[in-house]
Design a protein around this motif. Structure first.
Motif, PDB file in Angstrom:
ATOM      1  N   ALA A 184      25.694 -30.480   4.691  1.00  0.00           N
ATOM      2  CA  ALA A 184      25.762 -28.893   5.155  1.00  0.00           C
ATOM      3  C   ALA A 184      24.346 -28.374   5.218  1.00  0.00           C
TER       4      ALA A 184
ATOM      5  N   ASN B  56      32.435 -27.107   6.323  1.00  0.00           N
ATOM      6  CA  ASN B  56      31.056 -26.846   6.873  1.00  0.00           C
ATOM      7  C   ASN B  56      30.765 -27.342   8.385  1.00  0.00           C
ATOM      8  N   LYS B 162      28.976 -23.581  11.064  1.00  0.00           N
ATOM      9  CA  LYS B 162      28.646 -22.960   9.809  1.00  0.00           C
ATOM     10  C   LYS B 162      26.894 -22.632   9.795  1.00  0.00           C
TER      11      LYS B 162
END
Lengths: 230, 163
Positions: A184, B56, B162
């Motif tokens: 992420a 995510n 995200k």
């Protein structure tokens, strides 16, 4: 000639595997970590040899791969080592015992046989020394080396089991969570870079090509880092 | 009484039955192939779930990610276990023909421990073989598996959402 060249390798394998046979928990831990490292090298090699990935992207993907490998190996070694110590400590402190060792302890009084203090940070040397003392005491008390060997096998087995549990927790729960979080972070970083390099007044065609290429590598990185092999 | 229950608590100690004791001893001598198989089974039961719960990324990517994880675990576990079984078999031949010898007499003079030594050598060689099989087997098989899954379930790698 070839035999002479291979002889040192053969001797090293024999020496290392002899040690490994005597301490299987440690051997499985080290070979597990080695497996992670070699798998990481293979992944780096795959990126290096892939002609479809431009050099610019390789410079980004290779350090990521190395970082991922370092995270995997260090998490694996840390958790399995501590888990192995739990199993060993439980046996050497007399909390988890096989029947024959328990009977000896009862005759002697448990605190006489199991008087050491062990924890997560106890060193291998300390464990080995304590095991030898307890093994010798059991052998002397019973005049039976078999009972001492049974205790030793039980102790080693407990170490392997807790180490295995540790490796399952590390490899299947902790590492994937860390990996997903890292992925992420990488994605967000890539997005920020994309926003920074996105031209304001260019033709539709140019923007479209840049966007597609970037998306392709974002997806590639994202899939790669969320699905690393054990 | 410890013989009846698997584990009995006596005077602050957990005492195991002979059956559990044998199981602990057996697990203590686990080979690399068995370890790889156990890890694979647990990986299959936890990692797809972790990927599916990864907030995510968007739903489409999550599905793709889960599929990829399942394929990689199945391929990796199958190849890893078979390779290690193969190297253990090869190591047995090397050890029992005297080409590789343990450096401690306590192992050399016991058939059981010599067998353990062969398993250890096989596991070690199996780990080294992983470098080759990663390229030669895992990667093409994973690609093949993913192509099949993507076709069958019409999956596409999605975009992350995200920020």
């Amino acid at each position: 000639m070839l035999y002479r060249c291979l002889y040192p390798i053969k001797t090293s394998i024999q020496r290392y595997c002899t040690k490994g046979t005597l301490d299987n928990a440690n051997f499985l831990k080290v070979t597990g970590a080695l497996g992670w490292v070699l798998s990481g090298i293979a992944q780096v090699g795959a990126i290096l040899l892939n002609n479809n990935i431009p050099n610019k992207e390789k410079k980004f993907l290779i350090p990521q791969e190395i970082l991922d490998c370092v995270v995997n190996v260090s998490t694996f070694l840390f958790i399995t080592s501590k888990a192995e110590n739990i199993g060993k400590a439980l046996v050497l402190s007399g909390k988890f015992l096989n029947k024959s060792a328990f009977d000896v302890a009862q005759k002697l009084k448990p605190e006489k046989l199991f008087n050491g203090k062990f924890g997560l940070n106890t060193s291998k040397k300390e464990f080995d020394a304590a095991l030898n003392i307890i093994k010798n005491t059991i052998a002397n008390q019973t005049n039976n080396k078999q009972i001492a060997q049974e205790f030793s096998d039980f102790y080693k087995g407990a170490g392997v089991i807790t180490s295995l549990i540790g490796s399952i927790i590390s490899g299947n729960i902790v590492t994937p969570i860390i990996r997903n979080r890292l992925a992420a972070v990488y994605q967000n970083k890539t997005h920020r870079n994309k926003e920074l390099v996105k031209p304001q007044n260019t033709t539709i065609q140019t923007t479209s090509i840049s966007h597609d290429t970037l998306n392709k590598y974002i997806s590639m990185a994202q899939n790669h880092y969320s699905n690393m092999k054990i | 009484m410890a013989g009846i229950k698997p584990v009995t608590k006596i005077d602050g100690s957990y005492v195991v039955s002979p059956g559990v004791q044998n199981a602990v001893k057996r697990l203590g001598k686990i080979s690399g192939a068995e370890q790889r198989l156990i890890m694979g089974i647990f990986a299959l039961s936890t990692q797809p779930l972790i990927d599916y719960k990864n907030k995510n990324v968007d739903e489409q990517t999550r599905k793709f990610s889960v599929a990829r994880t399942v394929v990689k675990i199945i391929v990796g576990t199958t190849v890893g276990t078979l390779v290690r079984l193969g190297t253990v078999a090869a190591a047995r031949k090397l050890v029992f023909s005297g080409k590789l010898k343990p450096q401690k007499s306590e192992i050399a003079h016991s058939l059981t421990r010599l067998n353990d030594f062969a398993k250890t050598v096989g596991t070690f060689l199996g780990v080294l073989a992983v470098v080759v099989t990663n390229f030669a087997l895992d990667m093409p098989l994973c690609k093949l598996g993913m192509d099949l899954v993507v076709k069958k379930f019409n999956l596409q790698p999605g975009e992350d959402k995200k920020t």
